[in-house]
Write a protein that holds these residues in place. Structure first.
Motif, PDB file in Angstrom:
ATOM      1  N   UNK A  93     -73.998 -51.298 -20.578  1.00  0.00           N
ATOM      2  CA  UNK A  93     -72.788 -52.105 -20.362  1.00  0.00           C
ATOM      3  C   UNK A  93     -72.825 -52.976 -19.121  1.00  0.00           C
ATOM      4  N   UNK A  94     -73.462 -52.561 -18.052  1.00  0.00           N
ATOM      5  CA  UNK A  94     -73.338 -53.315 -16.800  1.00  0.00           C
ATOM      6  C   UNK A  94     -74.452 -54.353 -16.603  1.00  0.00           C
ATOM      7  N   UNK A  95     -74.931 -54.954 -17.682  1.00  0.00           N
ATOM      8  CA  UNK A  95     -75.899 -56.048 -17.589  1.00  0.00           C
ATOM      9  C   UNK A  95     -75.149 -57.376 -17.580  1.00  0.00           C
ATOM     10  N   UNK A  96     -75.729 -58.368 -16.895  1.00  0.00           N
ATOM     11  CA  UNK A  96     -75.118 -59.694 -16.995  1.00  0.00           C
ATOM     12  C   UNK A  96     -75.476 -60.284 -18.359  1.00  0.00           C
ATOM     13  N   UNK A  97     -74.908 -61.437 -18.692  1.00  0.00           N
ATOM     14  CA  UNK A  97     -75.082 -61.971 -20.047  1.00  0.00           C
ATOM     15  C   UNK A  97     -76.534 -62.332 -20.349  1.00  0.00           C
ATOM     16  N   UNK A  98     -77.305 -62.733 -19.355  1.00  0.00           N
ATOM     17  CA  UNK A  98     -78.707 -63.080 -19.574  1.00  0.00           C
ATOM     18  C   UNK A  98     -79.533 -61.821 -19.849  1.00  0.00           C
ATOM     19  N   UNK A  99     -79.285 -60.776 -19.078  1.00  0.00           N
ATOM     20  CA  UNK A  99     -79.976 -59.507 -19.303  1.00  0.00           C
ATOM     21  C   UNK A  99     -79.625 -58.936 -20.677  1.00  0.00           C
ATOM     22  N   UNK A 100     -78.360 -59.028 -21.034  1.00  0.00           N
ATOM     23  CA  UNK A 100     -77.936 -58.504 -22.340  1.00  0.00           C
ATOM     24  C   UNK A 100     -78.618 -59.255 -23.480  1.00  0.00           C
ATOM     25  N   UNK A 101     -78.694 -60.587 -23.385  1.00  0.00           N
ATOM     26  CA  UNK A 101     -79.363 -61.366 -24.438  1.00  0.00           C
ATOM     27  C   UNK A 101     -80.833 -60.975 -24.535  1.00  0.00           C
ATOM     28  N   UNK A 102     -81.489 -60.774 -23.380  1.00  0.00           N
ATOM     29  CA  UNK A 102     -82.893 -60.369 -23.400  1.00  0.00           C
ATOM     30  C   UNK A 102     -83.038 -58.983 -24.029  1.00  0.00           C
TER      31      UNK A 102
END
Length: 156
Positions: A93-102
């Motif tokens: 849950x605590x990833x930024x949007x770029x990390x989440x997309x990756x």
């Protein structure tokens, strides 16, 4: 909804042969390019400028369309799991949007690899770290495909 043709057998063979030759980067790049092309074909927008619409993956792979679940974990960014006849991608849950997309693209690559192994009765990877490298490379090439990055580099 438009139907997407499955990959031809020569293409699957090419990716498989590249992985056998340990050219994991090239194999992942080819597979990522195919997936981006399918998404753009579905959108009907050949002039698409990005970012790649990762949420639309379910439209190109309805048979393996993963559900996304968020979880709290300090040790893993995400993982893909097959349970109750369905794929689920669990994302920290605590990833930024770029990390989440990756993370989502990386886990989608795991699903593609495992689904292909299940259908063909074999895995192309002998070691787990080869599969991790392949999935990292797939995510990179999926999210930053040549068709978007090369024109930017040529202009600078």
């Amino acid at each position: 909804m438009q139907e997407i043709d499955p990959q031809p057998s020569w293409l699957i063979d090419s990716v498989y042969n590249l992985t056998r030759e340990k050219n994991l980067y090239e194999a992942s790049k080819i597979l990522a390019r195919i997936e981006v092309d399918k998404l753009l074909e579905l959108s009907g927008d050949r002039e698409f400028k990005g970012p790649v619409p990762i949420d639309d993956i379910s439209k190109t792979h309805q048979e393996i369309s993963p559900s996304i679940v968020y979880f709290d974990d300090r040790y893993a960014d995400g993982y893909a799991i097959f349970e109750d006849g369905r794929w689920t991608v669990k994302v920290r849950t605590n990833q930024n949007m770029f990390e989440e997309r990756f993370t989502r693209a990386h886990e989608f690559a795991h699903i593609l690899v495992r689904n292909c192994a299940q259908q063909n009765g074999f895995s192309v990877f002998k070691r787990n770290n080869d599969e991790e490298y392949f999935c990292d490379s797939f995510a990179l090439n999926f999210l930053l495909p040549d068709r978007f990055t090369i024109p930017v580099l040529e202009r600078s």
